[in-house]
Design a protein around this motif. Structure first.
Motif, PDB file in Angstrom:
ATOM      1  N   ASP A  58       0.832  -1.212   0.000  1.00 43.51           N
ATOM      2  CA  ASP A  58       0.000   0.000   0.000  1.00 43.51           C
ATOM      3  C   ASP A  58       0.866   1.261   0.000  1.00 43.51           C
ATOM      4  OD1 ASP A  58      -2.262  -1.587   0.029  1.00 43.51           O
ATOM      5  OD2 ASP A  58      -2.697  -1.260   2.174  1.00 43.51           O
ATOM      6  N   ALA A  59       1.903   1.279   0.848  1.00 41.10           N
ATOM      7  CA  ALA A  59       2.769   2.458   0.938  1.00 41.10           C
ATOM      8  C   ALA A  59       3.545   2.672  -0.350  1.00 41.10           C
ATOM      9  CB  ALA A  59       3.734   2.310   2.119  1.00 41.10           C
ATOM     10  N   LEU A  60       4.053   1.591  -0.942  1.00 39.19           N
ATOM     11  CA  LEU A  60       4.788   1.722  -2.205  1.00 39.19           C
ATOM     12  C   LEU A  60       3.877   2.256  -3.302  1.00 39.19           C
ATOM     13  CD1 LEU A  60       6.923  -1.560  -2.134  1.00 39.19           C
ATOM     14  CD2 LEU A  60       7.729   0.784  -1.728  1.00 39.19           C
ATOM     15  N   ALA A  61       2.668   1.743  -3.360  1.00 41.30           N
ATOM     16  CA  ALA A  61       1.719   2.207  -4.385  1.00 41.30           C
ATOM     17  C   ALA A  61       1.335   3.670  -4.157  1.00 41.30           C
ATOM     18  CB  ALA A  61       0.471   1.321  -4.368  1.00 41.30           C
ATOM     19  N   ARG A  62       1.101   4.040  -2.919  1.00 44.14           N
ATOM     20  CA  ARG A  62       0.695   5.409  -2.592  1.00 44.14           C
ATOM     21  C   ARG A  62       1.783   6.416  -2.971  1.00 44.14           C
ATOM     22  NH1 ARG A  62      -1.588   4.496   1.992  1.00 44.14           N
ATOM     23  NH2 ARG A  62       0.323   4.312   3.174  1.00 44.14           N
ATOM     24  N   HIS A  64       4.100   5.814  -5.293  1.00 45.51           N
ATOM     25  CA  HIS A  64       4.522   5.529  -6.667  1.00 45.51           C
ATOM     26  C   HIS A  64       5.955   5.001  -6.739  1.00 45.51           C
ATOM     27  CE1 HIS A  64       0.806   7.499  -7.729  1.00 45.51           C
ATOM     28  NE2 HIS A  64       1.183   8.571  -7.036  1.00 45.51           N
ATOM     29  N   VAL A  65       6.266   4.135  -5.812  1.00 48.45           N
ATOM     30  CA  VAL A  65       7.585   3.492  -5.801  1.00 48.45           C
ATOM     31  C   VAL A  65       7.407   2.098  -6.389  1.00 48.45           C
ATOM     32  CG1 VAL A  65       9.462   2.631  -4.351  1.00 48.45           C
ATOM     33  CG2 VAL A  65       8.296   4.764  -3.741  1.00 48.45           C
ATOM     34  N   HIS A  66       8.226   1.805  -7.375  1.00 51.62           N
ATOM     35  CA  HIS A  66       8.099   0.515  -8.060  1.00 51.62           C
ATOM     36  C   HIS A  66       9.214  -0.424  -7.610  1.00 51.62           C
ATOM     37  CE1 HIS A  66       4.971   2.226 -10.507  1.00 51.62           C
ATOM     38  NE2 HIS A  66       5.767   3.279 -10.730  1.00 51.62           N
ATOM     39  N   VAL A  67       8.832  -1.373  -6.807  1.00 52.91           N
ATOM     40  CA  VAL A  67       9.733  -2.428  -6.336  1.00 52.91           C
ATOM     41  C   VAL A  67       9.046  -3.744  -6.677  1.00 52.91           C
ATOM     42  CG1 VAL A  67      10.797  -3.480  -4.298  1.00 52.91           C
ATOM     43  CG2 VAL A  67      10.616  -0.999  -4.441  1.00 52.91           C
TER      44      VAL A  67
END
Length: 98
Positions: A58-62, A64-67
């Motif tokens: 959720d935090a990565l998506a919020r 916009h971090v692509h891992v």
């Protein structure tokens, strides 16, 4: 007289067998309890891992971090397991286990 002694010896032997069976049942209950506790503990660890993975996703998506999802999940799983093991070792050093 022999009959009385034989009867008493038989009663003592039966009592010993009954105590042995009761002890085995208690030991079995203890084993079952430990198994259930361990099963619950591992289920809790897995739940912590899953919740951390969801929160991270959720935090990565919020932000916009692509891992890669598998990489992030692996890092989280490894970290939770390492923390779990470290806490177990700490408890082993500081508190006597049953």
């Amino acid at each position: 007289m022999e009959a009385a002694v034989g009867g008493t010896a038989g009663a003592v032997a039966n009592g010993a067998v009954d105590r042995l069976i009761e002890a085995q049942q208690m030991h079995g209950a203890k084993d079952s309890g430990l198994y259930t506790s361990a099963k619950d503990l591992y289920a809790m660890r897995d739940s912590v891992t899953q919740q951390a993975q969801w929160s991270t996703a959720d935090a990565l998506a919020r932000h916009h971090v692509h891992v890669p999802k598998d990489d992030a999940n692996d890092v989280i799983r490894t970290s939770v397991n390492a923390g779990w093991d470290a806490s177990s070792e700490y408890l082993s050093r500081t508190k006597e286990r049953p």
